[in-house]
Write an enzyme that holds these catalytic residues in place. Sequence first.
Site, PDB file in Angstrom:
ATOM      1  N   SER A  49       0.870  -1.179   0.000  1.00 36.33           N
ATOM      2  CA  SER A  49       0.000   0.000   0.000  1.00 36.33           C
ATOM      3  C   SER A  49       0.907   1.228   0.000  1.00 36.33           C
ATOM      4  O   SER A  49       2.100   1.128   0.297  1.00 36.33           O
ATOM      5  CB  SER A  49      -0.887   0.001   1.248  1.00 36.33           C
ATOM      6  OG  SER A  49      -0.084   0.216   2.393  1.00 36.33           O
ATOM      7  N   ASP A  84      -0.686  -1.575  -4.161  1.00 37.22           N
ATOM      8  CA  ASP A  84      -2.072  -1.817  -3.743  1.00 37.22           C
ATOM      9  C   ASP A  84      -2.810  -0.478  -3.594  1.00 37.22           C
ATOM     10  O   ASP A  84      -2.306   0.424  -2.924  1.00 37.22           O
ATOM     11  CB  ASP A  84      -2.023  -2.566  -2.396  1.00 37.22           C
ATOM     12  CG  ASP A  84      -3.367  -3.069  -1.947  1.00 37.22           C
ATOM     13  OD1 ASP A  84      -4.241  -3.299  -2.811  1.00 37.22           O
ATOM     14  OD2 ASP A  84      -3.550  -3.246  -0.726  1.00 37.22           O
ATOM     15  N   ASP A 105      -6.274   2.757  -8.355  1.00 34.74           N
ATOM     16  CA  ASP A 105      -7.607   2.776  -7.756  1.00 34.74           C
ATOM     17  C   ASP A 105      -8.281   4.108  -8.066  1.00 34.74           C
ATOM     18  O   ASP A 105      -8.129   5.082  -7.335  1.00 34.74           O
ATOM     19  CB  ASP A 105      -7.507   2.548  -6.243  1.00 34.74           C
ATOM     20  CG  ASP A 105      -8.871   2.546  -5.570  1.00 34.74           C
ATOM     21  OD1 ASP A 105      -9.882   2.791  -6.269  1.00 34.74           O
ATOM     22  OD2 ASP A 105      -8.931   2.309  -4.350  1.00 34.74           O
ATOM     23  N   GLY A 178     -10.265  -5.057   6.438  1.00 36.04           N
ATOM     24  CA  GLY A 178     -10.243  -5.215   7.899  1.00 36.04           C
ATOM     25  C   GLY A 178     -11.222  -6.291   8.343  1.00 36.04           C
ATOM     26  O   GLY A 178     -11.683  -7.092   7.534  1.00 36.04           O
ATOM     27  N   HIS A 207     -10.855  -8.088  -2.908  1.00 35.05           N
ATOM     28  CA  HIS A 207     -10.138  -7.416  -1.817  1.00 35.05           C
ATOM     29  C   HIS A 207     -10.795  -7.800  -0.497  1.00 35.05           C
ATOM     30  O   HIS A 207     -11.847  -8.422  -0.470  1.00 35.05           O
ATOM     31  CB  HIS A 207     -10.207  -5.896  -2.013  1.00 35.05           C
ATOM     32  CG  HIS A 207      -9.255  -5.384  -3.040  1.00 35.05           C
ATOM     33  ND1 HIS A 207      -8.179  -4.582  -2.730  1.00 35.05           N
ATOM     34  CD2 HIS A 207      -9.206  -5.574  -4.381  1.00 35.05           C
ATOM     35  CE1 HIS A 207      -7.515  -4.293  -3.839  1.00 35.05           C
ATOM     36  NE2 HIS A 207      -8.121  -4.876  -4.863  1.00 35.05           N
ATOM     37  N   ASN A 231      -4.512  -8.879   4.030  1.00 34.45           N
ATOM     38  CA  ASN A 231      -3.596  -7.994   4.736  1.00 34.45           C
ATOM     39  C   ASN A 231      -3.798  -8.120   6.249  1.00 34.45           C
ATOM     40  O   ASN A 231      -2.927  -8.609   6.969  1.00 34.45           O
ATOM     41  CB  ASN A 231      -3.831  -6.546   4.261  1.00 34.45           C
ATOM     42  CG  ASN A 231      -2.863  -5.555   4.875  1.00 34.45           C
ATOM     43  OD1 ASN A 231      -1.910  -5.933   5.548  1.00 34.45           O
ATOM     44  ND2 ASN A 231      -3.102  -4.276   4.677  1.00 34.45           N
TER      45      ASN A 231
END
Length: 287
Positions: A49, A84, A105, A178, A207, A231
Amino acid sequence: MLVSATEMLKKAKEGHYAVGQFNINNLEWTKAILQTAQELNSPVILGVSEGAGKYMTGFETVAAMVKAMDKSLGITVPVALHLDHGTYDGCYKCIKAGFSSIMFDGSHYAIEENIDKTKELVAVAHQLGLSIEAEVGSIGGEEDGVVGMGECADPAECKQIADLGVDMLAAGIGNIHGKYPANWAGLSFETLDAIQQKTGAMPLVLHGGTGIPEDMIKKAISLGVAKINVNTECQLYFQEATRKYIEAGKDLEGKGFDPRKLLAPGFEAIKEIVKIKMELFGSVGKA
Ligand code: 13P
């Protein structure tokens, strides 16, 4: 040698499995993921990221570390180093730094602007042999400062972006970065199915891979998902193992304070979760 993600994802889509993208934060993360991929003979994508890139002092440091480590560890499985949730500027920085793959993105832009910028970056990336991921709709939650509302992608817009020649497409289907909240409605397979029908052979990206139940992962793969990003789960495994080590007072025994000892349980825990995910995604033995 680092490779673009194009071939590995094409093979994954055709073979009905998914390649894991595991985000890296430092040397331990990188080593744990590379070693596990090699041991399991699995292709792998290392995700970075913009926040993690900054933490590691910049994309050039990351690219240099990953390339050198890939060589020193004698890694022979295909490894892609991938940006990312990249911004427009971030994509150019990673191209310059020597990444083998980027994600632009543009999901927070109006679709016309997302198309314009993605189109430009597809041309630049392909000219240099990099693969490129684009995004439509948005992934809910927050990751390193990138916040998404989690709206499902419009399949017609997905086709517009896929037609630009991207190598992989991330589409919001109710997934969240998350941990998933207890009242999470689950993935929208109806949306995923409609997207795959419009985009055909395009490898789709899921994702927010942390905490998605196994049956949903398998169904998503059956509907065209060929890349799954993980992640938070590596972070949670690392945290739990490190906590146990310290709570057991091991850092106070002998040379237990040595960072190589202190970080070892977390390192092993990352290896463990990466193995679990690669087995679930079906990429073991596919290098
Ligand atoms: P998680 O942190 O939920 O695993 O999501 C990772 C991701 O999608 C990276 O882009």
